[in-house]
Design an enzyme around this catalytic site. Structure first.
Site, PDB file in Angstrom:
ATOM      1  N   SER A 427      38.791 122.947 -40.304  1.00 27.15           N
ATOM      2  CA  SER A 427      39.682 121.682 -40.020  1.00 27.15           C
ATOM      3  C   SER A 427      39.700 121.113 -38.665  1.00 27.15           C
ATOM      4  CB  SER A 427      41.370 122.075 -40.137  1.00 27.15           C
ATOM      5  OG  SER A 427      41.907 120.887 -40.148  1.00 27.15           O
ATOM      6  N   ASP A 523      40.683 118.657 -51.575  1.00 23.84           N
ATOM      7  CA  ASP A 523      41.062 118.268 -50.094  1.00 23.84           C
ATOM      8  C   ASP A 523      40.884 117.059 -49.899  1.00 23.84           C
ATOM      9  OD1 ASP A 523      41.508 118.420 -47.337  1.00 23.84           O
ATOM     10  OD2 ASP A 523      39.828 119.783 -46.893  1.00 23.84           O
ATOM     11  N   HIS A 556      43.156 122.251 -49.025  1.00 25.76           N
ATOM     12  CA  HIS A 556      42.518 122.209 -47.618  1.00 25.76           C
ATOM     13  C   HIS A 556      43.093 123.575 -46.976  1.00 25.76           C
ATOM     14  CE1 HIS A 556      41.432 120.655 -43.795  1.00 25.76           C
ATOM     15  NE2 HIS A 556      42.522 121.002 -43.358  1.00 25.76           N
TER      16      HIS A 556
END
Length: 588
Positions: A427, A523, A556
């Site tokens: 991320s 995601d 995610h």
């Protein structure tokens, strides 16, 4: 939360990781005890430190949530919470484990919990099997508490206590946190709640109790229970959250309990404004205070499996640290690939020292057989970008000071192969890894060969929608863009090259030989990973290997949320292979 396969197999995707007893703050002691040997069921006991040998404390029996299907008292979530609660309340606590659905459908969880309570009650006269309970539990002040499905169980235990009356046990009170109650008829604001939340609530109930009579089953809609008014406690505290789909059931429960003629002497209900069934990442107050609600727990060094050793080292005069990881049983001067790992969290939350990242690095280092430096950096909004980038580069330079074998850390001197260096992160940590790759191309640290970069669900974006972005949920887009504005308030927008890296004039100069990008099917950032790879090829990047891997039906950072899932294990193996494979030419 979990997957149930057609062949009956169950794969739990959260709450399965077990942390050992202990309290990093040193205020609470804990240990695990078996309460049902025939079913091999245990509880975790908690006791404040520094109490007198025979000092009596209120006794709390805590029952965890998880829709009757997931979680355990031994997960980091519940262990950290019980440590905090016991320290704050000065009680002795028993955190109960029970068998979970769908393998063990209801009423198994109720029966297991009652068995645990009876085991605890065997200590009433001070001659039970556990000395902490014999010496310190005040059975005149007993409380049941739980969250979500654990609150549902706590209510049922209150009814059962009223029927069976355990000798010597005074049930002083019950605490129900976001209780998992429901019904067929919509009440309050339930008709306005999101359809998928309603489906989750009802689906979990059907999974946990396949023989139920429906959503008005008294086990799920307790106000329809004929014994409702007999709830066997003197005091009751119910806690609800404003944005929780279950909120109105908490109010309805209290209203109907009063109307039923319940004989208790105190009933309170407390509502948390602007909160949901699960906590947000962080709160920012008008006075500038920041309260981080996720990822700020610190776990001690160590590896329960005994494969990896770790230690914390300071790398900056700003009192910034990294956590180093090294496989055990190495030869004296055996060199291993060197991995820098940058944690995620939207630049605003998480830390290298919390249970999520410590457990992940233990697993990755064991699988890949590398030496790793998990970098902590200062976080926004108190420390806006580019501070996270600058701190990360400072950490890299500190590690690079060991190139000639005479730096301050012996592990790096003896075992780091600076000819095989990798940057990796998830991320926002993947965003940082990319920026570090660009900076290395510019500044070229002497003796450091950046062999590869691994970007896991990279936090990249842009003004123009690409791929399936236009179809993603609005609140997910708002979260992505809101985090960026919070982390970089002086940014020129969503096409800032720090956020949309393909617009950086230096983009193609990325200073590594190999690149692995990992994306997840569900995601919202997925298409940015593909776009990044496509544009890198088109712009003439000089690297010799580029790969992209997509995990189907995943969200995610699923590998951190659900580390025991098959897709997470597959991803871990793929990264480990990348860190060790011989150079080759690969295409997208």
């Amino acid at each position: 939360m979990l997957r149930v396969y057609k062949d009956g197999r169950v794969e739990r995707l959260q709450g399965t990781h077990v942390v050992p007893p202990g309290d990093p703050k040193g205020m609470v002691q804990s240990r695990d005890v078996v309460y049902a040997p025939e079913a091999n069921l245990s509880s975790r006991l908690y006791l404040p430190k520094n109490i007198n040998p025979h000092q009596k404390l209120p006794l709390l029996v805590y029952i965890h949530g998880g829709g009757f299907c997931v979680e355990t008292p031994f997960s980091s979530t519940y262990h950290n919470y019980l440590n905090t609660l016991v320290a704050e309340a000065n009680v002795v606590a028993v955190s109960v484990d029970y068998r979970k659905a769908p393998e063990h459908p209801l009423p198994t969880a109720y029966d297991d919990s009652w068995t645990a309570i009876k085991w605890v009650a065997s200590h009433v006269n001070g001659n039970g099997p556990d000395e902490w309970l014999n010496s310190h539990a005040d059975f005149g002040k007993v409380f049941f508490a739980g969250d979500s499905s654990g609150a549902n169980i706590s209510h049922q235990m209150g009814l059962r206590h009223a029927q069976e009356k355990l000798a010597g046990v005074n049930l002083e009170g019950i605490v129900l946190v976001h209780p998992f109650f429901w019904g067929t008829q919509r009440i309050g604001y339930e008709a306005n709640r999101k359809k998928e939340r309603i489906e989750l609530i009802e689906g979990l109930w059907c999974l946990a109790n396949p023989k139920t009579t429906g959503f008005d089953d008294p086990l799920f809609n307790p106000v329809l229970e004929p014994r409702f008014a007999s709830l066997g406690c003197s005091r009751l505290l119910v806690l609800v959250a404003e944005k929780d789909s279950l909120r109105d059931r908490g109010y309805y429960y209290c209203e109907q309990l009063v109307k039923s003629g319940w004989k208790g002497r105190q009933l309170e209900i407390t509502e948390a404004r602007n909160e949901i069934h699960l906590l947000p990442m962080l709160r920012i107050y008008k006075d500038g205070r920041v309260e981080r609600l996720l990822g700020d727990d610190v776990v001690p060094l160590g590896d329960p499996k005994g494969i990896v050793q770790s230690k914390d080292v300071i790398y900056s005069e700003a009192n910034l640290s990294s956590r180093l990881y090294l496989p055990r049983n190495l030869k004296r001067n055996q060199n291993l690939p060197l991995l820098f790992y940058f944690h995620g969290g939207g630049f605003c939350s998480e830390t290298s020292f919390n249970s999520t990242y410590h457990n992940y690095l233990n697993n990755l280092v064991a699988e890949a057989n590398v030496i790793a430096v998990s970098v902590d950096y200062r976080k926004a909004p108190e420390h806006p970008l580019p501070i996270a980038y600058d701190d990360s580069w400072t950490a890299i330079k500190w590690v690079a000071s060991h190139v000639n074998g005479n730096g301050p850390d012996e592990w790096l001197n003896s075992h780091a192969d600076f000819g095989k260096v990798f940057f990796a992160g998830d991320s926002s940590g993947a965003n940082i890894s990319h920026q570090m790759g660009l900076r290395h191309a510019q500044e070229k640290l002497v003796g450091v060969n950046l062999e590869g970069i691994v970007l896991v669900h990279p936090f990249f974006w842009g003004t123009q929608r690409i791929g399936y972005e236009a179809n993603r949920k609005k609140e997910r887009i708002e979260l992505i863009e809101g985090l960026w504005c919070l982390a970089n308030p002086k940014s020129n927008g969503f096409d800032d090259p720090l956020f949309n890296p393909v617009l950086d004039p230096r983009f193609a100069s990325l200073g590594c030989s190999r690149l692995l990008v990992l994306v997840a099917d569900k995601d919202p950032l997925r298409d940015r990973g593909y776009y990044y790879c496509e544009q890198l090829v088109r712009r003439g990047w000089k690297g010799r290997q580029l790969e992209i891997m997509e995990a189907k039906n995943e969200t995610h950072v699923f590998h951190l949320l659900f580390p025991d899932s098959e897709n997470a294990k597959s991803m871990l193996r793929r990264i480990a292979f990348f860190l060790n494979q011989e150079p080759l030419l690969s295409k997208i």
